[in-house]
Write an enzyme that holds these catalytic residues in place. Structure first.
Site, PDB file in Angstrom:
ATOM      1  N   LEU A   1       0.589 -34.281  97.342  1.00 53.35           N
ATOM      2  CA  LEU A   1       0.479 -33.198  96.356  1.00 53.35           C
ATOM      3  C   LEU A   1       1.763 -32.416  96.257  1.00 53.35           C
ATOM      4  CD1 LEU A   1      -2.993 -31.767  97.350  1.00 53.35           C
ATOM      5  CD2 LEU A   1      -2.465 -33.049  95.292  1.00 53.35           C
ATOM      6  N   GLY A   2       2.482 -32.328  97.346  1.00 56.52           N
ATOM      7  CA  GLY A   2       3.700 -31.534  97.296  1.00 56.52           C
ATOM      8  C   GLY A   2       4.390 -31.518  98.634  1.00 56.52           C
TER       9      GLY A   2
ATOM     10  N   GLY B   1       6.825 -28.838 101.039  1.00 58.43           N
ATOM     11  CA  GLY B   1       7.396 -27.513 101.217  1.00 58.43           C
ATOM     12  C   GLY B   1       8.355 -27.531 102.380  1.00 58.43           C
ATOM     13  N   GLY B   2       8.774 -26.347 102.802  1.00 61.02           N
ATOM     14  CA  GLY B   2       9.723 -26.254 103.891  1.00 61.02           C
ATOM     15  C   GLY B   2       9.175 -26.817 105.189  1.00 61.02           C
TER      16      GLY B   2
ATOM     17  N   GLY C   1       6.472 -29.000 105.636  1.00 64.76           N
ATOM     18  CA  GLY C   1       5.869 -30.325 105.700  1.00 64.76           C
ATOM     19  C   GLY C   1       5.310 -30.787 104.373  1.00 64.76           C
TER      20      GLY C   1
ATOM     21  N   VAL D   1       2.141 -32.114 101.824  1.00 66.63           N
ATOM     22  CA  VAL D   1       0.736 -31.787 101.587  1.00 66.63           C
ATOM     23  C   VAL D   1       0.077 -32.965 100.868  1.00 66.63           C
ATOM     24  CG1 VAL D   1      -0.853 -30.159 100.518  1.00 66.63           C
ATOM     25  CG2 VAL D   1       1.309 -29.338 101.443  1.00 66.63           C
TER      26      VAL D   1
ATOM     27  N   LYS E   1      -2.048 -30.266 104.936  1.00 61.78           N
ATOM     28  CA  LYS E   1      -0.606 -30.113 105.207  1.00 61.78           C
ATOM     29  C   LYS E   1      -0.289 -30.675 106.573  1.00 61.78           C
ATOM     30  CE  LYS E   1       1.452 -25.910 105.301  1.00 61.78           C
ATOM     31  NZ  LYS E   1       2.202 -24.807 104.646  1.00 61.78           N
TER      32      LYS E   1
ATOM     33  N   ASP F   1       6.705 -14.484 101.781  1.00 65.28           N
ATOM     34  CA  ASP F   1       7.244 -15.688 101.122  1.00 65.28           C
ATOM     35  C   ASP F   1       6.600 -15.875  99.743  1.00 65.28           C
ATOM     36  OD1 ASP F   1       8.830 -17.927 100.935  1.00 65.28           O
ATOM     37  OD2 ASP F   1       7.519 -19.231 102.111  1.00 65.28           O
TER      38      ASP F   1
HETATM   39  N1  LIG Z   1      -4.235 -26.238  98.472  1.00 66.11           N
HETATM   40  C1  LIG Z   1      -3.371 -26.926  97.746  1.00 66.11           C
HETATM   41  N2  LIG Z   1      -3.788 -27.580  96.640  1.00 66.11           N
HETATM   42  C2  LIG Z   1      -2.890 -28.275  95.878  1.00 66.11           C
HETATM   43  N3  LIG Z   1      -1.580 -28.358  96.137  1.00 66.11           N
HETATM   44  C3  LIG Z   1      -1.101 -27.729  97.227  1.00 66.11           C
HETATM   45  C4  LIG Z   1      -1.987 -26.986  98.091  1.00 66.11           C
HETATM   46  N4  LIG Z   1      -1.249 -26.470  99.089  1.00 66.11           N
HETATM   47  C5  LIG Z   1       0.020 -26.869  98.873  1.00 66.11           C
HETATM   48  N5  LIG Z   1       0.129 -27.625  97.765  1.00 66.11           N
HETATM   49  C6  LIG Z   1       1.364 -28.203  97.216  1.00 66.11           C
HETATM   50  O1  LIG Z   1       2.279 -28.468  98.284  1.00 66.11           O
HETATM   51  C7  LIG Z   1       3.436 -27.640  98.198  1.00 66.11           C
HETATM   52  C8  LIG Z   1       3.871 -27.170  99.560  1.00 66.11           C
HETATM   53  O2  LIG Z   1       2.810 -26.447 100.194  1.00 66.11           O
HETATM   54  P1  LIG Z   1       3.071 -25.128 101.011  1.00 66.11           P
HETATM   55  O3  LIG Z   1       1.770 -24.707 101.614  1.00 66.11           O
HETATM   56  O4  LIG Z   1       3.782 -24.127 100.193  1.00 66.11           O
HETATM   57  O5  LIG Z   1       3.989 -25.700 102.167  1.00 66.11           O
HETATM   58  P2  LIG Z   1       5.326 -25.145 102.829  1.00 66.11           P
HETATM   59  O6  LIG Z   1       4.888 -24.202 103.899  1.00 66.11           O
HETATM   60  O7  LIG Z   1       5.911 -26.391 103.412  1.00 66.11           O
HETATM   61  O8  LIG Z   1       6.151 -24.522 101.753  1.00 66.11           O
HETATM   62  C9  LIG Z   1       3.020 -26.484  97.284  1.00 66.11           C
HETATM   63  O9  LIG Z   1       4.109 -25.943  96.595  1.00 66.11           O
HETATM   64  C10 LIG Z   1       2.028 -27.176  96.327  1.00 66.11           C
HETATM   65  O10 LIG Z   1       2.699 -27.823  95.282  1.00 66.11           O
HETATM   66 MG   LIG Z   2       5.709 -23.284 100.210  1.00 69.07          MG
END
Ligand SMILES: Nc1ncnc2c1ncn2[C@@H]1O[C@H](COP(=O)(O)OP(=O)(O)O)[C@@H](O)[C@H]1O
Ligand SMILES: [Mg+2]
Ligand SMILES: *[C@@H]1O[C@H](CO)[C@@H](O)[C@H](O)[C@H]1NC(C)=O
Ligand SMILES: *[C@@H]1O[C@H](CO)[C@@H](O)[C@H](O)[C@H]1NC(C)=O
Ligand SMILES: *[C@@H]1O[C@H](CO)[C@@H](O)[C@H](O)[C@H]1NC(C)=O
Ligand SMILES: *[C@@H]1O[C@H](CO)[C@@H](O)[C@H](O)[C@H]1NC(C)=O
Ligand SMILES: *[C@@H]1O[C@H](CO)[C@@H](O)[C@H](O)[C@H]1NC(C)=O
Ligand SMILES: *[C@@H]1O[C@H](CO)[C@@H](O)[C@H](O)[C@H]1NC(C)=O
Length: 520
Positions: free
Chosen positions: A372-373, A375-376, A378, A380, A398, A494
């Site tokens: 799904l994505g 981030g810093g 890890g 998801v 995540k 953040d």
């Molecule tokens: N609950 C969720 N449902 C759908 N997409 C998610 C969800 N949580 C995270 N993502 C996707 O994963 C990306 C990174 O998640 P995030 O929790 O911000 O991680 P990090 O701490 O690594 O920044 C988010 O920007 C989003 O695009």
């Molecule tokens: Mg994030």
């Protein structure tokens, strides 16, 4: 596996080998049966229990539980650009081409389309076979297209990516989709321009100003003959007395829909409105061999190996096999005990969020298949779990990149801060997993992703001002809650677009509490 040929082996070894062979055979035949037992059948006589349904968008269940009102809201109104979707909560196997199988199905439901405006209304509803259980993201044009799909993204060569087939019950004349009139039934394959359609006779027109007029429809698909039939009658009626509206014999469904698809209804209203109600719903599907698909032979286990195992041997094998199983279970239980005993987290933070095992999460995410994505901290992944065979829970999992000191700190911070919080503007944390140095967090899934994806994607979607405004209000509500309304003050530290996510109704929810701290 003759005893004479293996005289140098001990008796026990041979028996153990045979036991394993026997168990393997049993397992293979169970698996082979499973592949064929994917028949699905359900009946909703009314909607007083919605346990097995996913109800999305502007959909309301009538107070007495008798009807699903699509494109109709709680205050009893229908409005412009309403989108509604109701799906059976579990995906259905539509085909398994590696085995030469495809689903035939029969479905029937009673519906009514009512309006108190006598003249122009819209836009109708569909029975849909959809690739996922998500609501479209875009509004106006999609709503006017019975909420079937994001019309602006899927046209031209993109349409084949849709994997959508629907039977439309259309009440609006859209010249752009070559509609014949505002009361027709059509077969839609990855497009709103119907592959085939039929105008309805006056006694079967879809919409009515008389709220008590109901219609019943039957849709039958036969994968062997590639035939789909749609029948319609004024309720109450028997199938035998219904009028055949559509009949199309060149539908190879498996060429379009995903092997596991969701089924249900979509509806939408454009500028003009109506209440699309479903009053009951029956569905049955079963897998059949599709003749013109190459079907690799799925033979039952060859009898030659079984023939050599005598009755006495079976008893001994079963006993030995049972012992092996018992030892296996003991080893498994011991391993499990060892893997959990290494955990050192505060007991009280385990109360609200639940602990998941790594195995559970690997299964839920299909071995971390759909990302799904990132981030810093890890990646998801998308996941889904079924509780008691009924309720489905969609997850975002995540995987913290490296269980470094930093990662562990963020993990703890998330579990401790949002773990126990429940607020409509926060992404809920369902649980966590800490096994063999792996750290994972399990969140409520946000079908519409994070806001950065909408803003900075390669093809940015223009966010409407109302949506921008409601997103900001959501973030503000979350901050008020975190800063002022909870027992302890939590500072997120953040806030940015990639940490604001949109749920199925496009409500903004704040997530990613990796940097959050208590402030006192
Ligand atoms: N609950 C969720 N449902 C759908 N997409 C998610 C969800 N949580 C995270 N993502 C996707 O994963 C990306 C990174 O998640 P995030 O929790 O911000 O991680 P990090 O701490 O690594 O920044 C988010 O920007 C989003 O695009
Ligand atoms: Mg994030
Ligand atoms: C599935 O349904 C078909 C058709 O009704 C039937 O022939 C078959 O035996 C069913 N299989 C199982 C496992 O129920
Ligand atoms: C229902 O829809 C009407 C018309 O769009 C709107 O005015 C009303 O606020 C909505 N009510 C709810 C509870 O959403
Ligand atoms: C198709 O069949 C294979 C082999 O039995 C099985 O592993 C797979 O899960 C099936 N796929 C679906 C979608 O049921
Ligand atoms: C659905 O099935 C039930 C039970 O078989 C039956 O009573 C009902 O009439 C069916 N409904 C429709 C719309 O076919
Ligand atoms: C396909 O969709 C993408 C965005 O989803 C868009 O950028 C692209 O232009 C579309 N292609 C066609 C041929 O419509
Ligand atoms: C509405 O429909 C019911 C049942 O179909 C019928 O008895 C009644 O006369 C109708 N009312 C009007 C005003 O058409």
């Amino acid at each position: 596996m003759r005893v004479t040929a293996a005289a140098d082996l001990s008796f026990l070894q041979i028996m153990a080998g045979k036991a394993l062979a026997l168990y393997a055979l049993a397992l293979i035949s169970i698996i082979a049966q499973l592949a064929y037992s994917q028949n699905v059948s359900f009946t909703f006589r009314d909607f007083s229990s919605t346990e097995n349904l996913l109800i999305l968008g502007n959909t309301t269940i009538s107070e007495d539980g008798s009807s699903l009102f699509m494109t109709y809201n709680k205050s009893g109104a229908t409005g412009p650009y309403f989108i509604s979707r109701v799906l059976y909560s579990m995906p259905i196997v539509m085909h398994n081409l590696s085995q030469g199988l495809a689903a035939s199905f029969s479905t029937s439901f009673t519906f009514s389309i009512s309006t108190n405006q006598p003249d122009i209304t819209g836009d109708g509803f569909t029975f849909v076979i959809a690739p996922n259980n998500l609501l479209p993201i875009t509004r106006s044009a999609t709503a006017a297209a019975m909420g079937l799909f994001d019309v602006d993204f899927y046209k031209g060569s993109n349409a084949s990516m849709l994997h959508i087939v629907a039977v439309e019950y259309d009440t609006f004349l859209n010249l752009e989709y070559n509609d014949p009139d505002d009361h027709h039934v059509g077969l839609d394959i990855n497009s709103l321009t119907s592959t085939t359609y039929q105008s309805l006779p006056s006694e079967l027109v879809l919409k009515s100003t008389n709220f008590s007029r109901r219609l019943i429809t039957w849709i039958d698909y036969d994968a062997v003959s590639h035939q789909i039939d749609v029948q319609l009658a004024v309720a109450p009626a028997l199938k035998s007395s219904a009028t055949k509206i559509l009949s199309y014999s060149k539908l190879s469904l498996w060429e379009y829909v995903k092997s596991t698809s969701y089924i249900g209804f979509t509806a939408g209203t454009g500028l003009f409105q109506e209440n699309n109600a479903i009053h009951d719903w029956n569905f049955t599907s079963w897998l059949v061999s599709v003749p013109d698909q190459p079907s690799p032979s799925l033979l039952p286990p060859s009898p030659s190996t079984t023939a050599m195992i005598t009755r006495n041997e079976v008893i001994i094998c079963t006993t030995v096999g049972f012992l092996i199983l018992l030892i296996g279970l003991l080893v498994f239980a011991w391993k499990k005990w060892v893997s959990t005993s290494g955990l050192h987290l505060d007991v009280d933070l385990m109360v609200a969020p639940r602990k998941f095992t790594f195995r559970e999460l690997r299964m839920a995410t299909g071995d971390f298949r759909e990302r799904l994505g990132q981030g810093g901290s890890g990646e998801v992944f998308k996941g889904v779990i079924t509780k008691n065979n009924a309720e489905v829970l969609h997850l975002a999992v995540k995987k913290i990149a490296k269980a470094s000191k930093q990662g562990e700190k963020e993990f703890k911070s998330e579990v401790m801060t949002i773990g126990k919080l429940r607020h409509k503007s926060l992404v809920h944390l369902y649980g966590w997993c800490h096994e063999k140095g792996k750290l994972l967090l399990v969140y409520q899934f946000m079908p519409n992703g994070s806001v950065d994806k909408l803003l900075y994607a390669s093809s940015p979607r223009v966010l409407s001002w109302p949506l921008r405004f409601s997103t900001l209000k959501g973030v503000a509500a979350a901050l008020v809650y975190l800063h002022l309304d909870w027992e302890k003050m939590i500072v997120h530290r953040d806030i940015k677009a990639s940490n604001v996510m949109l749920d199925s109704e496009m409500n903004a929810r704040l997530g990613d509490f990796g940097l959050a701290r208590f402030f006192s």
